[in-house]
Each structure stands twice: as structure tokens, then as C-alpha cells.
Scaffold this active site. Structure first.
Site, PDB file in Angstrom:
ATOM      1  N   HIS A   1       5.860 -12.100   5.853  1.00 57.65           N
ATOM      2  CA  HIS A   1       5.719 -11.594   4.490  1.00 57.65           C
ATOM      3  C   HIS A   1       7.085 -11.328   3.896  1.00 57.65           C
ATOM      4  O   HIS A   1       8.004 -10.907   4.590  1.00 57.65           O
ATOM      5  CB  HIS A   1       4.853 -10.326   4.439  1.00 57.65           C
ATOM      6  CG  HIS A   1       5.267  -9.248   5.391  1.00 57.65           C
ATOM      7  ND1 HIS A   1       4.974  -9.277   6.732  1.00 57.65           N
ATOM      8  CD2 HIS A   1       5.967  -8.108   5.193  1.00 57.65           C
ATOM      9  CE1 HIS A   1       5.464  -8.192   7.320  1.00 57.65           C
ATOM     10  NE2 HIS A   1       6.081  -7.478   6.403  1.00 57.65           N
TER      11      HIS A   1
ATOM     12  N   ASN B   1      11.472  -8.463   7.041  1.00 61.85           N
ATOM     13  CA  ASN B   1      11.700  -7.814   8.326  1.00 61.85           C
ATOM     14  C   ASN B   1      11.177  -8.746   9.418  1.00 61.85           C
ATOM     15  O   ASN B   1      10.064  -9.267   9.311  1.00 61.85           O
ATOM     16  CB  ASN B   1      10.974  -6.468   8.381  1.00 61.85           C
ATOM     17  CG  ASN B   1      11.535  -5.475   7.377  1.00 61.85           C
ATOM     18  OD1 ASN B   1      12.741  -5.426   7.164  1.00 61.85           O
ATOM     19  ND2 ASN B   1      10.675  -4.707   6.747  1.00 61.85           N
TER      20      ASN B   1
ATOM     21  N   GLY C   1      12.473  -4.452  12.526  1.00 57.71           N
ATOM     22  CA  GLY C   1      11.536  -3.401  12.120  1.00 57.71           C
ATOM     23  C   GLY C   1      10.243  -3.930  11.540  1.00 57.71           C
ATOM     24  O   GLY C   1       9.584  -3.252  10.744  1.00 57.71           O
ATOM     25  N   GLN C   2       9.845  -5.117  11.943  1.00 60.27           N
ATOM     26  CA  GLN C   2       8.597  -5.704  11.416  1.00 60.27           C
ATOM     27  C   GLN C   2       7.388  -4.981  11.992  1.00 60.27           C
ATOM     28  O   GLN C   2       7.270  -4.823  13.206  1.00 60.27           O
ATOM     29  CB  GLN C   2       8.535  -7.197  11.774  1.00 60.27           C
ATOM     30  CG  GLN C   2       7.327  -7.898  11.196  1.00 60.27           C
ATOM     31  CD  GLN C   2       7.293  -9.376  11.548  1.00 60.27           C
ATOM     32  OE1 GLN C   2       8.152  -9.869  12.290  1.00 60.27           O
ATOM     33  NE2 GLN C   2       6.315 -10.078  11.044  1.00 60.27           N
TER      34      GLN C   2
ATOM     35  N   ILE D   1       0.825  -1.217   0.000  1.00 63.75           N
ATOM     36  CA  ILE D   1       0.000   0.000   0.000  1.00 63.75           C
ATOM     37  C   ILE D   1       0.864   1.274   0.000  1.00 63.75           C
ATOM     38  O   ILE D   1       0.435   2.324  -0.468  1.00 63.75           O
ATOM     39  CB  ILE D   1      -0.982  -0.023   1.197  1.00 63.75           C
ATOM     40  CG1 ILE D   1      -2.199   0.832   0.934  1.00 63.75           C
ATOM     41  CG2 ILE D   1      -0.308   0.337   2.509  1.00 63.75           C
ATOM     42  CD1 ILE D   1      -3.347   0.560   1.891  1.00 63.75           C
TER      43      ILE D   1
END
Ligand code: AMP
Length: 120
Positions: free
Chosen positions: A99, A86, A92-93, A31
Site C-alpha cells: 500500500h 512502509n 514498520g509495515q 482509518i
């Protein structure tokens, strides 16, 4: 998982720009794209992160790896791409559903890992 954003995308409860789906995986555009081509490949099964992967996920992860170059080519990555996973706080997920980001475009991406001499 009831409140997982990516599980909701898989179930069609949140709209997404889908590029691929089969019985095990789902791929859709990010997005907030970080590059001209930026999509994500996720397992339909809720796995929180790479840190939660177990031996039983071996063939699922293999399927995903084999699919990535095909989807990347179909999306226009004709000269390479970058994959990013990540993981956890340090990684930093932000979305806690495993994913793989697939990122590319025409131009070379900035280095994430500094090299002693950057090749052109
Ligand atoms: P990460 O930091 O690896 O957890 O990245 C999560 C990614 O999911 C970010 O790049 C977000 O832009 C992306 N994202 C979050 N919500 C959505 C959504 N509803 N549809 C598509 N991408 C999303």
C-alpha cells in the site's frame, strides 16, 4: 488472500471509505489518519510488500504512480503531498498487502529525513 485485511476491503467484506476503484487498484481513507488528508492506494492483487514486487508488476505499479497525483488533487492536496511505502519489519509495515500512503493537508508535514537546513 483469505485473511488479509486489505483484500477483505477490496472484496467489500470490511467497510472502508472508498475514494477510487478500477479493475486493478483500490483507494480508501486510512482509518487512523496521520494528517488532514491520508488515504491509501493498493493493488487489488495481493502483493505482500514492495519487497515482493516482481518484473511482472511493472505496469501495475506504473498505473498506481500515475494515478497518485490525480487522486491527491481530488482529495485536496493543492500544494504537494507525501507518499510513504512502509516495507517489512524494518520499514514498520503493519498490514502485509502493498500500500502507498498519500498524506497531506494545508500545513507542511514534519520532515522524515533530517535536512541540514529546513526551508520554510
Ligand atoms: P503500515 O504501517 O504502512 O502497514 O500501515 C497500515 C495502515 O493501514 C495504518 O495507517 C492503518 O491505520 C491502516 N489501516 C489498517 N486497517 C485499516 C482499515 N480497516 N481501514 C483503513 N485503514 C486501515
Amino acid at each position: 488472500m483469505d485473511n488479509c485485511v486489505f483484500c477483505k476491503i477490496v472484496r467489500g467484506e470490511i467497510p472502508s471509505k472508498k475514494i477510487y476503484e478500477d479493475a486493478d487498484v483500490f483507494a480508501f481513507h486510512d482509518i487512523h489518519p496521520a494528517a488532514p488528508i491520508h488515504f491509501m492506494l493498493i493493488p487489488k492483487l495481493h502483493i505482500g510488500s514492495l519487497d515482493e514486487v516482481e518484473d511482472k508488476h511493472r505496469s501495475l505499479l506504473g498505473e498506481m504512480m500515475v494515478l497518485i497525483p490525480r487522486l491527491a488533487r481530488e482529495q485536496g492536496c493543492t500544494d504537494g503531498f507525501r507518499t510513504i511505502i512502509n516495507t517489512g519489519r524494518v520499514g514498520g509495515q503493519e498490514v502485509h498487502h502493498l500500500h502507498i500512503h498519500i498524506v497531506g493537508g494545508r500545513e507542511r508535514l514534519p520532515a522524515m529525513i533530517p535536512h541540514s537546513r529546513q526551508k520554510e
